[in-house]
Design a protein around this motif. Structure first.
Motif, PDB file in Angstrom:
ATOM      1  N   ARG A 435       0.830  -1.208   0.000  1.00 22.03           N
ATOM      2  CA  ARG A 435       0.000   0.000   0.000  1.00 22.03           C
ATOM      3  C   ARG A 435       0.863   1.257   0.000  1.00 22.03           C
ATOM      4  O   ARG A 435       0.645   2.182  -0.787  1.00 22.03           O
ATOM      5  CB  ARG A 435      -0.903  -0.017   1.233  1.00 22.03           C
ATOM      6  CG  ARG A 435      -1.746   1.234   1.412  1.00 22.03           C
ATOM      7  CD  ARG A 435      -2.261   1.322   2.836  1.00 22.03           C
ATOM      8  NE  ARG A 435      -1.148   1.504   3.773  1.00 22.03           N
ATOM      9  CZ  ARG A 435      -1.262   1.387   5.098  1.00 22.03           C
ATOM     10  NH1 ARG A 435      -2.423   1.046   5.632  1.00 22.03           N
ATOM     11  NH2 ARG A 435      -0.221   1.587   5.877  1.00 22.03           N
ATOM     12  N   TRP A 459     -13.576  12.697   0.037  1.00 22.33           N
ATOM     13  CA  TRP A 459     -13.106  11.937   1.205  1.00 22.33           C
ATOM     14  C   TRP A 459     -13.023  12.852   2.427  1.00 22.33           C
ATOM     15  O   TRP A 459     -13.479  12.500   3.516  1.00 22.33           O
ATOM     16  CB  TRP A 459     -11.736  11.337   0.868  1.00 22.33           C
ATOM     17  CG  TRP A 459     -11.040  10.618   1.989  1.00 22.33           C
ATOM     18  CD1 TRP A 459     -10.394  11.181   3.044  1.00 22.33           C
ATOM     19  CD2 TRP A 459     -10.914   9.202   2.157  1.00 22.33           C
ATOM     20  NE1 TRP A 459      -9.862  10.220   3.862  1.00 22.33           N
ATOM     21  CE2 TRP A 459     -10.169   8.985   3.337  1.00 22.33           C
ATOM     22  CE3 TRP A 459     -11.343   8.103   1.433  1.00 22.33           C
ATOM     23  CZ2 TRP A 459      -9.849   7.715   3.799  1.00 22.33           C
ATOM     24  CZ3 TRP A 459     -11.021   6.830   1.890  1.00 22.33           C
ATOM     25  CH2 TRP A 459     -10.297   6.644   3.058  1.00 22.33           C
ATOM     26  N   PHE A 479     -17.166   5.543   4.938  1.00 22.02           N
ATOM     27  CA  PHE A 479     -16.694   5.077   3.634  1.00 22.02           C
ATOM     28  C   PHE A 479     -17.842   4.468   2.835  1.00 22.02           C
ATOM     29  O   PHE A 479     -17.956   4.692   1.626  1.00 22.02           O
ATOM     30  CB  PHE A 479     -15.572   4.046   3.807  1.00 22.02           C
ATOM     31  CG  PHE A 479     -14.975   3.598   2.502  1.00 22.02           C
ATOM     32  CD1 PHE A 479     -14.086   4.403   1.814  1.00 22.02           C
ATOM     33  CD2 PHE A 479     -15.325   2.376   1.941  1.00 22.02           C
ATOM     34  CE1 PHE A 479     -13.545   3.999   0.599  1.00 22.02           C
ATOM     35  CE2 PHE A 479     -14.799   1.963   0.726  1.00 22.02           C
ATOM     36  CZ  PHE A 479     -13.899   2.778   0.060  1.00 22.02           C
ATOM     37  N   LEU A 503     -11.086  -4.746   2.301  1.00 21.61           N
ATOM     38  CA  LEU A 503     -10.382  -3.526   1.918  1.00 21.61           C
ATOM     39  C   LEU A 503      -9.495  -3.012   3.043  1.00 21.61           C
ATOM     40  O   LEU A 503      -8.499  -2.336   2.800  1.00 21.61           O
ATOM     41  CB  LEU A 503     -11.394  -2.456   1.510  1.00 21.61           C
ATOM     42  CG  LEU A 503     -10.848  -1.124   0.990  1.00 21.61           C
ATOM     43  CD1 LEU A 503      -9.980  -1.350  -0.240  1.00 21.61           C
ATOM     44  CD2 LEU A 503     -11.991  -0.180   0.654  1.00 21.61           C
ATOM     45  N   VAL A 511     -10.987   2.460   6.793  1.00 24.52           N
ATOM     46  CA  VAL A 511     -10.349   2.388   5.480  1.00 24.52           C
ATOM     47  C   VAL A 511      -9.353   3.535   5.362  1.00 24.52           C
ATOM     48  O   VAL A 511      -9.710   4.699   5.573  1.00 24.52           O
ATOM     49  CB  VAL A 511     -11.390   2.467   4.344  1.00 24.52           C
ATOM     50  CG1 VAL A 511     -10.696   2.441   2.986  1.00 24.52           C
ATOM     51  CG2 VAL A 511     -12.381   1.314   4.455  1.00 24.52           C
ATOM     52  N   TRP A 513      -6.870   6.071   3.386  1.00 24.11           N
ATOM     53  CA  TRP A 513      -6.843   6.706   2.061  1.00 24.11           C
ATOM     54  C   TRP A 513      -5.847   6.001   1.144  1.00 24.11           C
ATOM     55  O   TRP A 513      -6.115   5.779  -0.036  1.00 24.11           O
ATOM     56  CB  TRP A 513      -6.491   8.184   2.190  1.00 24.11           C
ATOM     57  CG  TRP A 513      -6.162   8.845   0.872  1.00 24.11           C
ATOM     58  CD1 TRP A 513      -4.943   9.238   0.436  1.00 24.11           C
ATOM     59  CD2 TRP A 513      -7.076   9.148  -0.187  1.00 24.11           C
ATOM     60  NE1 TRP A 513      -5.023   9.775  -0.826  1.00 24.11           N
ATOM     61  CE2 TRP A 513      -6.331   9.737  -1.231  1.00 24.11           C
ATOM     62  CE3 TRP A 513      -8.447   8.983  -0.354  1.00 24.11           C
ATOM     63  CZ2 TRP A 513      -6.905  10.165  -2.427  1.00 24.11           C
ATOM     64  CZ3 TRP A 513      -9.029   9.411  -1.553  1.00 24.11           C
ATOM     65  CH2 TRP A 513      -8.269   9.988  -2.572  1.00 24.11           C
ATOM     66  N   GLU A 515      -5.007   2.928   1.209  1.00 21.97           N
ATOM     67  CA  GLU A 515      -5.577   1.647   0.784  1.00 21.97           C
ATOM     68  C   GLU A 515      -6.528   1.844  -0.397  1.00 21.97           C
ATOM     69  O   GLU A 515      -6.513   1.087  -1.370  1.00 21.97           O
ATOM     70  CB  GLU A 515      -6.323   1.004   1.957  1.00 21.97           C
ATOM     71  CG  GLU A 515      -5.411   0.614   3.111  1.00 21.97           C
ATOM     72  CD  GLU A 515      -6.170   0.244   4.375  1.00 21.97           C
ATOM     73  OE1 GLU A 515      -5.547  -0.341   5.269  1.00 21.97           O
ATOM     74  OE2 GLU A 515      -7.379   0.548   4.465  1.00 21.97           O
ATOM     75  N   PHE A 516      -7.345   2.870  -0.298  1.00 24.67           N
ATOM     76  CA  PHE A 516      -8.296   3.192  -1.358  1.00 24.67           C
ATOM     77  C   PHE A 516      -7.556   3.636  -2.621  1.00 24.67           C
ATOM     78  O   PHE A 516      -7.933   3.312  -3.748  1.00 24.67           O
ATOM     79  CB  PHE A 516      -9.230   4.290  -0.849  1.00 24.67           C
ATOM     80  CG  PHE A 516     -10.430   4.553  -1.720  1.00 24.67           C
ATOM     81  CD1 PHE A 516     -11.013   3.550  -2.477  1.00 24.67           C
ATOM     82  CD2 PHE A 516     -10.996   5.823  -1.767  1.00 24.67           C
ATOM     83  CE1 PHE A 516     -12.129   3.798  -3.268  1.00 24.67           C
ATOM     84  CE2 PHE A 516     -12.107   6.084  -2.550  1.00 24.67           C
ATOM     85  CZ  PHE A 516     -12.676   5.072  -3.305  1.00 24.67           C
ATOM     86  N   CYS A 517      -6.449   4.365  -2.413  1.00 25.58           N
ATOM     87  CA  CYS A 517      -5.671   4.908  -3.532  1.00 25.58           C
ATOM     88  C   CYS A 517      -5.097   3.814  -4.425  1.00 25.58           C
ATOM     89  O   CYS A 517      -4.891   4.031  -5.623  1.00 25.58           O
ATOM     90  CB  CYS A 517      -4.524   5.769  -3.000  1.00 25.58           C
ATOM     91  SG  CYS A 517      -4.781   7.516  -3.310  1.00 25.58           S
ATOM     92  N   LEU A 538     -14.403   6.207  -9.950  1.00 28.76           N
ATOM     93  CA  LEU A 538     -14.936   5.382  -8.864  1.00 28.76           C
ATOM     94  C   LEU A 538     -15.627   4.138  -9.408  1.00 28.76           C
ATOM     95  O   LEU A 538     -15.487   3.036  -8.855  1.00 28.76           O
ATOM     96  CB  LEU A 538     -15.916   6.200  -8.020  1.00 28.76           C
ATOM     97  CG  LEU A 538     -15.286   7.299  -7.157  1.00 28.76           C
ATOM     98  CD1 LEU A 538     -16.368   8.212  -6.587  1.00 28.76           C
ATOM     99  CD2 LEU A 538     -14.466   6.683  -6.028  1.00 28.76           C
ATOM    100  N   LEU A 546     -12.018  -3.214  -6.961  1.00 30.92           N
ATOM    101  CA  LEU A 546     -12.342  -3.499  -5.567  1.00 30.92           C
ATOM    102  C   LEU A 546     -13.296  -4.677  -5.405  1.00 30.92           C
ATOM    103  O   LEU A 546     -13.051  -5.586  -4.597  1.00 30.92           O
ATOM    104  CB  LEU A 546     -12.951  -2.249  -4.923  1.00 30.92           C
ATOM    105  CG  LEU A 546     -11.942  -1.235  -4.372  1.00 30.92           C
ATOM    106  CD1 LEU A 546     -12.598   0.122  -4.186  1.00 30.92           C
ATOM    107  CD2 LEU A 546     -11.365  -1.730  -3.057  1.00 30.92           C
TER     108      LEU A 546
END
Length: 558
Positions: A435, A459, A479, A503, A511, A513, A515-517, A538, A546
């Protein structure tokens, strides 16, 4: 008996083949011992026809790269009546005290042409400007075909007299140390119908105190053997006059022959090239010196290794391309493109290994043809040691690649985010190290940066609803409400909770950021042409990245 006769037939065919290929390859032996002369043309050639020409700063940067390559002779200017960047650059070269012994400039042999007859009295502007600048090494460009001059009204002897006049003028007015090349600019036009004129002028020039002769193939249309024959017969005239000057060639691209033409001409009589280090140039470019030199090295030539800084050539070519075009070389450009060094099928170096020669690490290309060892090595190179980076996992990743193709899903797995998501989809677990490595890998396109910024703003708005703000974390419910709701119908549903847990790489009930990135950057990398808005980004990140990874994670946990 029939079998023995058949074996004998193939044995005879094999012997004939071996003799044939040995004879065919003999011509390349000359390249092994060739003492190559390089007249670098990077400053001039690389800017010809560019949508954005060279600034003075660009010229200095290219000039410095040329010097690092070890080239001692450089074309620095081509003058005309306008005040060009070359005029200013030459003055700066003089002010900086650069050694002019290796600096060259072009000049015409006439100031004007009227009714296909040249002005033989006026001093050409190129010579006048060279005198003002203190340059003294001249390249006279001449045309010997019928399209420029009417040789019935302006004879070959008059052409020779004009050439002698300006050569004498150079030594009398520029420097007694001057060096002079004469360049045949239009051989493709002159040789088919007027070769005797070319040979007559060549014979005359061999009696003058020249440094050498040059010719070019300006349109990239002549075949290698054709250009090689020009060099062969021009060299015959030179040898007949005991003329020891250089014979250089310059070749333009059109039909994919340029590098082959350059080598063929060197095999048939030329001993040097005038070329840019890079392919960028007029029309589709020129045969770059880096490719010619590397082919000589590949043939076993040791002389060029001693004369030039050959291990720097690739870096110089990349830098010059960026200076000239603003972007990296085309990835498939031979020798200095990004893929020129790649391991493709396995990790065994080739007999002549570019990466080893240029002292750089060869990239490992991840495709369905890659071995499991290559996939494993790529994971370690990107993300460090991990007990899950096994051959077994690598084989599973290869299976997912094939499944993608069967599902009409066309993706890449070379980038950090591409490989990480493939690892995740193959049952691996994205770690904090993976990550963080991807989080530190910047989004390269302005469009992607803007979309990422817009999603980050969303976010941050949801972050205000959390108990703790500004920690780069969103609680599960924030989230879900901010990003997951369009794709998962119920926050309290068991599948949604499991998906959130999948996730959550560091299992902290939130969560991150970063990780989401991972998935946002992956989506932008994989599907740039279909992503126009933040919502598009998204959509792709969830639908193609995802959610499949979450499903894989849930299957593993079951």
């Amino acid at each position: 008996m029939a079998r023995e006769a058949c074996n004998e037939e193939f044995q005879n065919l094999a012997k004939a083949y071996e003799q044939d290929v040995t004879e065919s390859l003999k011509k390349y032996e000359v390249l092994k011992d060739l003492d190559l002369f390089v007249l670098d043309n990077s400053i001039r050639e690389s800017t010809v026809g560019q949508l954005r020409g060279h600034t003075i700063e660009n010229k200095w940067k290219v000039y410095d790269e040329v010097k690092k390559c070890g080239f001692k002779h450089t074309i620095v200017a081509s003058f005309n009546h306008s005040t060009r960047v070359d005029d200013v650059f030459i003055k700066q070269l003089a002010d900086r005290g650069e050694d002019r012994a290796g600096l060259w400039a072009f000049s015409e042999i006439t100031e004007a042409i009227k009714k296909k007859v040249p002005d033989t009295e006026s001093i050409p502007v190129g010579l006048r400007k060279m005198k003002e600048a203190g340059l003294y090494n001249v390249i006279f460009e001449i045309d010997l075909g019928d399209s420029t001059y009417d040789f019935d009204r302006f004879t070959t002897k008059e052409m020779c007299a004009l050439l002698k006049k300006w050569v004498d003028w150079v030594f009398e007015n520029l420097s007694t140390e001057a060096k002079v090349f004469v360049s045949f600019r239009d051989l493709p036009d002159a040789m088919p119908t007027d070769s005797e004129r070319v040979f007559e002028v060549t014979d005359f020039l061999c009696k003058l105190p020249l440094f050498g002769l040059m010719f070019e193939e300006p349109r990239g249309q002549s075949l290698p053997e054709e250009c090689g024959t020009w060099a062969k017969h021009i060299r015959k005239v030179m040898d007949a006059n005991n003329f020891n000057g250089h014979l250089l060639v310059h070749v333009h691209e059109k039909f994919g022959y340029c590098d082959v033409v350059a080598l063929q001409v060197l095999m048939d009589g030329a001993n040097g090239i005038w070329a840019s280090v890079i392919k960028e140039g007029a029309a589709m470019g020129n045969a770059p010196s880096i490719v010619t030199i590397l082919n000589l090295i590949r043939m076993g030539n040791k002389r060029v290794l001693k004369k030039f800084n050959c291990t720097y050539l690739r870096k110089a070519a990349i830098n010059m391309t960026r200076i000239t075009t603003g972007v990296d070389p085309h990835i498939k450009q031979p020798v200095y493109g990004a893929r020129a060094l790649d391991f493709v099928f396995d990790l065994n170096p080739e007999e002549f290994d570019f990466a080893d020669f240029f002292e750089v690490q060869a990239p490992i290309r991840i495709t369905t043809l890659s071995s499991a060892e290559m996939v494993q090595t790529k994971l370690v190179n990107y993300f460090g040691e991990n007990e899950d980076f096994t051959i077994e996992r690598a084989n599973l990743m290869k299976e997912v690649m094939l499944e993608d193709l069967r599902a009409n899903r066309k993706e890449e797995y070379m980038s950090k985010c591409g490989l990480a998501v493939l690892f995740d989809r193959s049952g691996g677990k994205l770690t904090d190290e993976i990550r963080d490595e991807i989080a530190n890998d910047p989004m390269k396109t302005p469009h992607g940066q803007n979309l990422l910024k817009e999603i980050r703003e969303r976010w941050d708005e949801w972050d205000l609803k959390d108990k703790v703000q500004g920690d780069n974390l969103l609680d599960y419910d924030s989230f879900y409400n901010g990003f997951m709701a369009p794709y998962f119908a119920c926050y309290r549903c068991n599948d949604t909770k499991k998906a959130l847990q999948a996730l959550d790489m560091d299992i902290d009930n939130s969560v991150d950021w970063s990780e989401f990135c991972v998935f946002l950057k992956w989506a932008m990398k994989q599907y740039p042409k279909t992503i126009h808005t933040a919502d598009d980004l998204l959509e792709v990140a969830f639908r193609k990245g995802l959610i499949p990874c979450m499903r894989d994670e849930m299957l593993v946990k079951k």
